[in-house]
Write an enzyme that holds these catalytic residues in place. Structure first.
Site, PDB file in Angstrom:
ATOM      1  N   HIS A 124       0.829  -1.202   0.000  1.00  0.00           N
ATOM      2  CA  HIS A 124       0.000   0.000   0.000  1.00  0.00           C
ATOM      3  C   HIS A 124       0.863   1.252   0.000  1.00  0.00           C
ATOM      4  CE1 HIS A 124      -3.964  -1.639   0.194  1.00  0.00           C
ATOM      5  NE2 HIS A 124      -3.756  -2.302   1.326  1.00  0.00           N
ATOM      6  N   CYS A 180       0.202   2.623  -4.745  1.00  0.00           N
ATOM      7  CA  CYS A 180      -0.594   3.798  -5.106  1.00  0.00           C
ATOM      8  C   CYS A 180       0.155   5.092  -4.753  1.00  0.00           C
ATOM      9  CB  CYS A 180      -1.937   3.772  -4.367  1.00  0.00           C
ATOM     10  SG  CYS A 180      -2.970   2.348  -4.777  1.00  0.00           S
TER      11      CYS A 180
END
Length: 334
Positions: A124, A180
């Protein structure tokens, strides 16, 4: 191949004893020591569990060994299915400023000219408010260790401090961020277009995007989004984007040969997906596929290859950034 000699750029200045000085960097020949750190985090049992990140770390490890001659003894792999507590990708194991044995510190320790260091992260990623003025969008990029809920994220300024600043001229660090909001996740100040040119802030385009974002946020009833978009508009109008870029280049440029391939722009997300029947991060898959199909590519060719592989299925746009102005027509080696 990259040239051997020092590369000078920018304005000449008068230094001590009236000597002329000029910014410089040096390309690595990548024929010295090779070390790699691969991190893959699936976040087992957590709310936003991923599926392909551990596979990514292991796939990149095998690819580095097969394609570029990295030895298994010179690679550290951190995954959240590891049995050894030292190989769990906790914040302390990745980048503790108080632990000299943390993996990022291990990667750059003893670095010399012509060494080749490789960093890969699949997990993440996110953003947090920029506190030092080096981000033109007002947000630092972060990665999330497996224990981020208890111990917090790792911000790009810290990663730059640990992995870029200590490196000597002529030492290569290649980084891949399959996460991301990772366009500038290593705070390298020179970002390149698919034409091989340095991207400059497009103030008119940024203002237009800010206006559209404010309108769409208002239509959704998202007043927080309206506020942040209007704030961005004001910032663009006052030229703070340009100030941030100038500050970043003044403080984050390095004579070392540091390159980052990221899975998407700072404003985008990166896909956790399936390819060939296996869970994988889209960027990790594209990087291995592109160089397996054609190992001899320039930086510009490789950036376009990554974009081409992902374009048909994903909206994310891989980014290339560097710690120095570079010639993107030279061969990518690692």
């Amino acid at each position: 191949m990259p040239p051997n000699q020092q590369q000078f750029y920018g304005p000449q200045m008068q230094g001590p004893n009236q000597q002329t000085q000029q910014p410089y960097f040096q390309y690595s020949q990548c024929n010295g020591k090779k070390k790699a750190l691969c991190i893959g985090i699936n976040y087992f049992g957590q709310e936003a569990e991923l599926r392909g990140c551990i596979n990514d770390a292991n796939n990149i490890k095998q690819f580095l060994s097969r394609q570029f001659g990295y030895r298994e003894d010179d690679m550290v792999i951190l995954t959240d299915d590891a049995r050894d507590p030292r190989q769990i990708p906790t914040r302390d194991n990745i980048a503790s400023l108080s632990l000299t044995l943390a993996a990022m510190q291990w990667l750059v320790r003893g670095a010399s000219p012509n060494d080749s260091l490789f960093f890969h992260y699949s997990g993440h990623g996110g953003q947090t408010k920029d506190l030092d003025g080096d981000e033109d969008d007002g947000y630092d990029e972060v990665i999330y260790p497996v224990d981020f809920q208890a111990n917090g994220h790792i911000v790009d300024d810290i990663m730059h401090e640990i992995m870029i600043k200590p490196l000597p001229a002529g030492c290569r660090l290649t980084a891949i961020f399959d996460s991301c909001h990772s366009g500038s996740a290593l705070d390298l100040p020179y970002i390149y277009s698919t034409e091989g040119k340095i991207k400059e802030p497009n103030l008119a385009a940024e203002a237009g995007q800010g206006l559209m974002s404010a309108v769409s946020s208002y239509a959704r009833g998202d007043m927080g989004g309206v506020f942040s978009s209007v704030t961005g508009l004001l910032k663009t109008a006052t030229g703070s984007s340009q100030k941030a870029e100038q500050y970043a280049r003044a403080t984050k440029t390095s004579p070392a040969d540091c390159i980052s391939w990221s899975g998407c722009k700072d404003s985008q997300t990166s896909a956790d997906t399936q390819e060939a029947g296996r869970a994988t991060g889209a960027m990790s898959y594209a990087f291995i596929s592109a160089l397996s199909q054609n190992p001899q590519q320039s930086y510009q060719q490789l950036l376009n290859s990554l974009r081409d592989i992902l374009r048909s299925k994903y909206s994310q746009k891989p980014q290339l950034s560097s710690s120095h102005p570079m010639d993107t027509s030279i061969l990518f080696i690692a």
